[in-house]
Design a protein around this motif. Structure first.
Motif, short mmCIF file in Angstrom:
data_model
loop_
_atom_site.label_atom_id
_atom_site.label_comp_id
_atom_site.label_asym_id
_atom_site.label_seq_id
_atom_site.Cartn_x
_atom_site.Cartn_y
_atom_site.Cartn_z
N THR A 160 48.36 21.64 38.36
CA THR A 160 46.93 21.40 38.22
C THR A 160 46.18 21.56 39.54
N PHE A 161 46.89 21.87 40.60
CA PHE A 161 46.22 22.18 41.86
C PHE A 161 45.53 23.55 41.80
N SER A 162 45.78 24.30 40.75
CA SER A 162 45.21 25.65 40.61
C SER A 162 43.69 25.70 40.77
N PRO A 163 42.90 24.82 40.10
CA PRO A 163 41.44 24.87 40.27
C PRO A 163 40.99 24.63 41.71
N ALA A 164 41.66 23.69 42.39
CA ALA A 164 41.29 23.39 43.78
C ALA A 164 41.58 24.58 44.69
N ILE A 165 42.75 25.19 44.51
CA ILE A 165 43.11 26.34 45.33
C ILE A 165 42.18 27.52 45.03
N THR A 166 41.85 27.70 43.75
CA THR A 166 40.94 28.79 43.37
C THR A 166 39.56 28.57 43.96
N SER A 167 39.05 27.34 43.91
CA SER A 167 37.74 27.04 44.48
C SER A 167 37.73 27.30 45.98
N PHE A 168 38.81 26.92 46.65
CA PHE A 168 38.92 27.10 48.09
C PHE A 168 38.94 28.59 48.46
N LEU A 169 39.76 29.37 47.73
CA LEU A 169 39.86 30.80 48.02
C LEU A 169 38.57 31.53 47.65
N ALA A 170 37.91 31.08 46.58
CA ALA A 170 36.66 31.71 46.17
C ALA A 170 35.58 31.52 47.22
N PHE A 171 35.67 30.44 47.98
CA PHE A 171 34.72 30.18 49.08
C PHE A 171 34.80 31.31 50.10
N PHE A 172 36.00 31.81 50.37
CA PHE A 172 36.18 32.87 51.36
C PHE A 172 36.07 34.27 50.75
N MET A 173 36.60 34.45 49.54
CA MET A 173 36.66 35.79 48.95
C MET A 173 35.38 36.16 48.21
#
Length: 265
Positions: A66-79
């Protein structure tokens, strides 16, 4: 894990073949090359994920996924230059707190002990590597198939090609680093279970990319919806595999679920 990954990827490719009658592959060479590059990230993520599931308890793997949404949000900030809100930061804190509880033993108190235990297992590291690679893949899917983008490609064409490429990638890996065709022979046992799992994965991927491609869809929300199964996975793990510390894992999982809800709302 390589047996299941290779065999299921082959079957998913077979289940995807009927899509040829309904899609148009109007894709440039640059787009095709990018999809193939992404397919390698997806392949490695899928392999690492199955390795972790094979070696860890179900009730440990499911909450960490379930860490997937947090990691996705973090990467989306940069990408994608998307902003990270205060609510998302709060949600990430809940996720970390839940993961901390999953590994605490309630014996001698030591603040950093659960975190040391968490990352001591290489299979837990595999989970987080797979989540990072999956997140990059999903962000790229979103960018390439977003229907509001005039240069977007069909989401069904994307997932069809991805399934083909992933199957080819596993064939390459199995041939170069494992026992080749023997990997697939082992992977087909038990046949019915592998067929069912592969069909469900293929079906879920089609639904998932269709939703991801919608302009109004929130990527973190889409990825979060599939994580609501974790309490059921923990209960099943207790009943079927007689796993340990179920009460603690349920408590940690509830906190993780709250974190997911905070992130996506």
């Amino acid at each position: 894990s390589i047996e299941f990954s290779s065999t299921s990827s082959f079957l998913i490719m077979v289940f995807s073949l009927p899509m040829l009658f309904f899609i148009k592959l109007n894709i440039s060479l640059n787009q095709l090359a990018l999809i193939y590059a992404i397919s390698w990230l997806f392949t490695i993520a899928f392999l690492y994920n199955t390795k972790a599931v094979h070696h860890l308890e179900v009730s440990m793997v499911a909450p960490l996924m379930t860490f997937s949404p947090a990691i996705t949000s973090f990467l989306a900030f940069f990408m994608l230059k998307e902003s990270i809100t205060a609510r998302q930061v709060l949600g990430i804190i809940f996720l970390l707190a839940g993961a901390y509880i999953l590994q605490s033993k309630y014996k001698k108190f030591e603040l950093t002990a659960p975190l040391k235990t968490l990352f001591k297992s290489k299979y837990v590291v595999y989970i987080f590597i797979s989540l990072i690679l999956f997140s990059i893949t999903f962000i790229t899917m979103r960018s390439m198939t977003n229907q509001s983008n005039p240069a977007s490609i069909s989401p069904f064409a994307f997932i069809f090609l991805l399934n083909i490429f992933v199957s080819v990638n596993f064939l390459i890996i199995s041939t170069l680093f494992y026992k080749g065709i023997k990997v697939y022979k082992s992977g087909f046992k038990p046949l019915r279970l592998v067929l069912l799992a592969s069909f469900l994965i293929a079906f879920f991927r089609i639904i998932e990319i269709f939703v991801i491609s919608m302009p109004s869809a929130k990527l973190a929300l889409v990825l979060s919806l599939k994580e609501i199964y974790i309490l059921f996975a923990i209960i099943i793990g207790n009943k079927v595999f007689h796993e340990h510390h179920i009460a603690r894992k349920i408590a940690g999982s509830i906190i993780i679920l709250l974190g997911v809800l905070i992130i996506i709302t």
